[in-house]
Write a protein that holds these residues in place. Structure first.
Motif, PDB file in Angstrom:
ATOM      1  N   ARG A 397       0.792  -1.121   0.055  1.00 21.06           N
ATOM      2  CA  ARG A 397      -0.218   0.186  -0.001  1.00 21.06           C
ATOM      3  C   ARG A 397       0.878   1.309   0.183  1.00 21.06           C
ATOM      4  O   ARG A 397       0.569   2.128  -0.712  1.00 21.06           O
ATOM      5  N   GLU A 398       2.088   1.200   0.584  1.00 22.13           N
ATOM      6  CA  GLU A 398       2.725   2.407   0.859  1.00 22.13           C
ATOM      7  C   GLU A 398       3.510   2.590  -0.498  1.00 22.13           C
ATOM      8  O   GLU A 398       3.806   3.751  -0.922  1.00 22.13           O
ATOM      9  N   SER A 401       1.022   4.074  -2.920  1.00 12.67           N
ATOM     10  CA  SER A 401       0.958   5.582  -2.581  1.00 12.67           C
ATOM     11  C   SER A 401       2.180   6.312  -2.837  1.00 12.67           C
ATOM     12  O   SER A 401       1.898   7.298  -3.249  1.00 12.67           O
ATOM     13  N   THR A 402       3.232   5.765  -2.902  1.00 12.77           N
ATOM     14  CA  THR A 402       4.302   6.471  -3.404  1.00 12.77           C
ATOM     15  C   THR A 402       4.487   6.548  -4.621  1.00 12.77           C
ATOM     16  O   THR A 402       4.730   7.728  -5.426  1.00 12.77           O
ATOM     17  N   VAL A 404       1.525   6.876  -6.660  1.00 13.27           N
ATOM     18  CA  VAL A 404       0.533   8.044  -7.031  1.00 13.27           C
ATOM     19  C   VAL A 404       1.344   9.478  -6.354  1.00 13.27           C
ATOM     20  O   VAL A 404       1.309  10.559  -7.215  1.00 13.27           O
ATOM     21  N   ARG A 405       1.848   9.420  -5.399  1.00 19.88           N
ATOM     22  CA  ARG A 405       2.597  10.821  -4.936  1.00 19.88           C
ATOM     23  C   ARG A 405       3.848  11.221  -6.062  1.00 19.88           C
ATOM     24  O   ARG A 405       3.854  12.479  -6.456  1.00 19.88           O
ATOM     25  N   ASP A 704      -5.288   8.686  -4.271  1.00 24.57           N
ATOM     26  CA  ASP A 704      -4.485   7.631  -3.731  1.00 24.57           C
ATOM     27  C   ASP A 704      -5.380   6.635  -2.990  1.00 24.57           C
ATOM     28  O   ASP A 704      -5.900   6.527  -2.257  1.00 24.57           O
ATOM     29  N   THR A 705      -5.875   5.593  -4.159  1.00 23.52           N
ATOM     30  CA  THR A 705      -6.816   4.655  -3.561  1.00 23.52           C
ATOM     31  C   THR A 705      -6.083   3.774  -2.711  1.00 23.52           C
ATOM     32  O   THR A 705      -6.779   2.737  -1.998  1.00 23.52           O
ATOM     33  N   TYR A 706      -4.822   3.539  -2.703  1.00 19.43           N
ATOM     34  CA  TYR A 706      -3.958   2.766  -1.924  1.00 19.43           C
ATOM     35  C   TYR A 706      -4.015   3.090  -0.279  1.00 19.43           C
ATOM     36  O   TYR A 706      -4.148   2.271   0.604  1.00 19.43           O
ATOM     37  N   ALA A 707      -4.468   4.268  -0.152  1.00 22.71           N
ATOM     38  CA  ALA A 707      -4.604   4.904   1.370  1.00 22.71           C
ATOM     39  C   ALA A 707      -5.883   4.140   2.008  1.00 22.71           C
ATOM     40  O   ALA A 707      -6.141   4.193   3.274  1.00 22.71           O
ATOM     41  N   ARG A 708      -6.946   3.637   1.269  1.00 29.59           N
ATOM     42  CA  ARG A 708      -8.187   3.090   1.746  1.00 29.59           C
ATOM     43  C   ARG A 708      -7.850   1.840   2.666  1.00 29.59           C
ATOM     44  O   ARG A 708      -7.274   0.840   1.765  1.00 29.59           O
TER      45      ARG A 708
END
Length: 886
Positions: A397-398, A401-402, A404-405, A704-708
């Motif tokens: 997930r991190e 998110s990275t 996406v960032r 950031d769909t990974y943050a869900r």
């Protein structure tokens, strides 16, 4: 004693970038992401779940370095553009002014009243000076300075250096021993130009004086020397004030041939007399002065009409801590965001390196997405991964998110970079428009002065009291004077003398001899003959004139007055050679490339406030025709500027405009003449235009769909999600092997439309199918299957153990691997489940999800039932040929 070895200030972008405020936020964000990559790379190597992102970490580092370098380059370029422009404009504007002075001294030295006064003293040196004649000469000097206010004193010397007369009564000099005297008496040039201390002007350490000998009536010997004392410091102040704003840290200086400062816009930072460093190649450089570092640009003058000036250069400097403040894209504040996006999408300004950055950034994100996607697939497929599953999911997930960032930061930074490029063009257009209108105002100021002074010519006053169009001798005398003047002042097409009835008495240009004896009936003639005083003048509108071969121009005129009662007895009209002169001014103001040549497609225009064209470097814009652009470029107060981006002739253009403000007395509060002219400079931004609805904005940020976080305690299944066309699909992770890059996909002829080629995977040749024609009811294109213009397309490897078959599925973009609660999954309705449907079930969206589309779950079993023959049989057909290299 041994001296410590000196060090030069650093000049590289690595050093200069520390002074760029517009770069710091981008650098901070990229550094933060780089740190995240470092940590995630280490953790990914420990997990060994397809999460090793070492290669992507290196790619990110390289791309981040490239992006920061490009950003620094553009910030530097914009600062360099500003400094170079200021330095060049300062020296070029002054050079053009001084060119006019070289003509002034040559003509004034032939003035009959000056010559008569000097010759009378030379012939009778023992006689006292006639006070009436002396006072009359001083009044003539005052008349001249009243017209040509660039001078503060006029001095007439005898050949031995005795001061015969001077305008400034406070100047106590009575005799001069300056070598300027001998130079003026013996020069073979048309003037002497002196910039050094002289006993003619005690107390002035930097006087600029123009001198020339006064010859006797028979032109056999000199009877005096005339000196015109130029307002050097006043003129420099006017030039500097027009370039440096109140809050501007830029310092503009003029340097002599030994690089000594002779004028400074801020003597507290850079004082007059200081010696400066000047880069010989004209490029920006870092220089140190008085314990402070400056970014500096030094520019030589561009010769004007063959005159190259006194050998000075212009230098503009800005303290390093303030040099890049103006690189922020303030010029874009009035450009609508959607319109700007269209420009950024189509702009032809960007180098291949700049254009490659977003593609490389998208490629990094694509690889990260694939790594995360494959990691989630591995977790969902491997039962023995249960012990480390929680940790792995957090790590994946991190990483996601990275990714996406990374995409968002690059998108924002690239947009900022592109905006900086476009704003630099807008800034350049605004600067060059201000230069163009300043050149025009200064040039026409001289024209207003010329006609008023020449109207005071003694020969004109005397001859026009008794004009006779049949007197050939009179016409010859007047013609010789006009031609001598026109020979010195080459910006005129013709000089015309006319009587109080408007009859043409003499012309300087023989091509217009057919006008001799004819009566002028143009409106400015009556205005000229009614002028109230010697400081008054008239100007025609910019309209076609038979006195200029039917072309439009300005004609300046002044009344010639009788010596006794000073009533008008005629007038002098000077026909400005508008076409070449305005074209030269506009050409000098065109935006330039690094090699000094005009930017292709750029053009400049002079126009009236109503939009009517006066002159243009674009041959398609004919004088007199309207310029069809926004009214805001013309509706400005005097001296104000406007910059914006527009659509013109099927292209996006940056446009800068500046309204005329006059110069000294010309068109100011001391002058009744009003003629608002605007200078416009156009520079192309693109070769085409596009509809705003077609734009995929460069600020293409991704949610950031990974943050869900998944819902704890609920029964769920893992779905590997992806996009085909505009629809969102998923397949159970237990049926997915991994996603791979499509670059190894080999198209094969003779296959069904649903099969787009083959792929070697795990030493096996497998078919790759394209469901787009079936799911979207459209035929797949070669561009889509080849991946042209895309960097995100992937091939998902699917596995059917019961059929002992693997095959690939071409998808447009990977989504996320979603953990879906079973209570959100709806079986396919009966009416849709019959026949050849490839769909297994549907996933209902949640009300608080950003993604509101229905997730369609595909069935590998149904795909095989529908396309099994197309998937399996072709492999046997093309595998032998592939292995044999056919």
């Amino acid at each position: 004693m041994r001296k410590r070895k000196g060090t030069r200030p650093a000049t590289g972008l690595d050093y200069l970038s520390d002074f760029m405020p517009g770069l710091q936020l981008d650098r901070k964000h990229l550094t933060e992401i780089q740190s995240a990559y470092d940590n995630l790379t280490l953790l990914g190597q420990l997990l060994c779940a397809g999460t090793d992102i070492t290669g992507m970490r290196e790619d990110f580092g390289n791309l981040a370095k490239t992006l920061l370098e490009q950003l620094a380059n553009e910030h530097y370029r914009k600062a360099q553009l500003s400094l170079t422009s200021n330095a060049r404009v300062a020296i070029d504007v002054l050079t053009r002014n001084l060119y006019e002075r070289t003509a002034d001294i040559g003509f004034l030295a032939t003035d009959v009243q000056i010559r008569t006064f000097a010759q009378g003293i030379a012939e009778q040196p023992q006689q006292p000076i006639d006070s009436a004649r002396y006072q009359a000469l001083l009044e003539r000097f005052a008349e001249y300075v009243d017209k040509y206010s660039v001078y503060h004193n006029i001095i007439l010397l005898s050949p031995t250096g005795t001061v015969l007369a001077q305008l400034d009564a406070d100047n106590a000099i009575t005799v001069s021993r300056d070598s300027l005297l001998d130079e003026a008496l013996n020069t073979t040039a048309a003037y002497v130009e002196s910039f050094r201390p002289t006993d003619l002007l005690p107390g002035d350490n930097s006087p600029l004086v123009y001198a020339y000998r006064v010859m006797s009536a028979d032109n056999t010997h000199p009877v005096g020397v005339l000196c015109l004392c130029f307002r050097f410091h006043d003129e420099c102040r006017r030039v500097f004030d027009s370039l440096v704003g109140v809050d501007d840290w830029t310092v503009i200086t003029l340097l002599d041939s030994e690089n000594r400062v002779i004028a400074s816009s801020d003597p507290y930072q850079i004082p007059v007399g200081a010696t400066m460093e000047a880069a010989p190649d004209g490029k920006c450089h870092v220089t140190r002065f008085a314990g402070r570092e400056y970014l500096a640009s030094t520019q030589p003058t561009q010769p004007y009409q063959g005159y190259a000036g006194p050998g000075w250069v212009g230098q503009a400097l800005a303290p390093l801590e303030h040099a890049f403040e103006m690189s922020v894209a303030h010029e874009l504040e009035h450009v609508p965001e959607d319109f700007l996006n269209c420009i950024l999408e189509t702009a032809s300004l960007f180098s291949p390196e700049l254009k490659g950055i977003p593609l490389n950034a998208a490629q990094i994100q694509s690889e990260l997405n694939r790594a995360v996607w494959n990691g989630h697939v591995w977790l969902g497929r491997e039962a023995n991964a249960a012990q480390s599953a929680a940790f792995a999911k957090v790590l994946l997930r991190e990483i996601g998110s990275t990714g996406v960032r990374t995409r968002n930061v690059f998108s924002e930074s690239i947009t900022n970079l592109y905006k900086t490029v476009v704003s630099s063009v807008l800034f350049d257009c605004g600067t060059q428009a201000a230069l163009a209108i300043d050149l025009m105002d200064r040039n026409l100021y001289e024209r207003a002065n010329d006609c008023r002074w020449w109207a005071l010519t003694q020969a004109f006053e005397e001859e026009l009291q008794n004009p006779d169009s049949q007197d050939k001798a009179q016409r010859q005398r007047l013609t010789e004077v006009l031609r001598r003047i026109n020979g010195l002042y080459t910006v005129y097409s013709n000089l015309i003398l006319f009587t109080s009835s408007g009859q043409v008495l003499a012309v300087s240009n023989p091509a217009y001899n057919d006008h001799l004896g004819k009566t002028l009936n143009e409106p400015w003639v009556r205005t000229t003959l009614g002028l109230p005083e010697t400081r008054s003048y008239a100007v025609s509108g910019f309209v076609p004139s038979k006195l200029y071969d039917g072309r439009p121009t300005y004609i300046f005129s002044a009344a010639v007055r009788a010596p006794t009662d000073h009533e008008p007895v005629g007038g002098i009209a000077i026909v400005f050679d508008a076409a070449p002169q305005f074209h030269a001014m506009l050409t000098d103001a065109l935006p330039r490339q690094a090699d000094g040549s005009p930017i292709p497609g750029a053009f400049a225009v002079f126009a009236e406030r109503n939009g009517r064209v006066i002159a243009s470097t674009d041959p398609q814009l004919v004088p007199g025709e309207p310029l069809m652009i926004g009214y805001e470029f013309f509706n400005q107060p005097q001296g104000e500027s406007c910059t914006n981006a527009i659509i013109y002739n099927g292209r996006y253009y940056a446009v800068g405009s500046t309204m005329s403000a006059g110069y000294r007395e010309y068109k100011t509060e001391y002058d009744s003449h009003r003629n608002d002219v605007v200078a416009l400079v156009f520079s192309p931004l693109s070769d085409q235009i596009i509809n705003g609805r077609q734009v995929s904005s460069l600020r293409d940020t991704t949610a950031d769909t990974y943050a869900r976080q998944p819902v704890a305690g609920s029964r769920s299944i893992d779905l590997a999600c992806f996009h085909i066309g505009q629809s969102w699909y998923g397949i159970r992770t237990s049926q997915v092997v991994e996603a791979v890059d499509p670059e190894r996909l080999t198209p094969m002829p003779g296959l069904p439309d649903s099969v787009c080629g083959c792929l070697m995977y795990d030493d096996q040749a497998i078919s790759v199918i394209d469901l787009a024609p079936l799911l979207a009811n459209r035929r797949a294109t070669e561009e889509r299957r080849s991946g042209a213009g895309q960097v995100r397309r992937q091939i998902v490897i699917l596995d059917s153990p019961e059929h002992r078959l693997r095959f690939g599925l071409l998808v447009d973009q990977l989504g996320a691997v979603r953990e879906i609660p079973l209570n959100r999954i709806e079986p396919l309705p009966d009416m849709m489940s019959e026949g050849n449907s490839l769909i297994e079930s549907l996933v209902k969206p949640l009300s608080d999800e950003a993604e509101r589309r229905i997730l369609i779950v595909l069935s590998v079993q149904r795909i095989l039932q529908r396309l099994g023959r197309a998937i399996s049989l072709p492999q046997a057909a093309w595998l032998p040929a592939m292995l044999n290299g056919d």
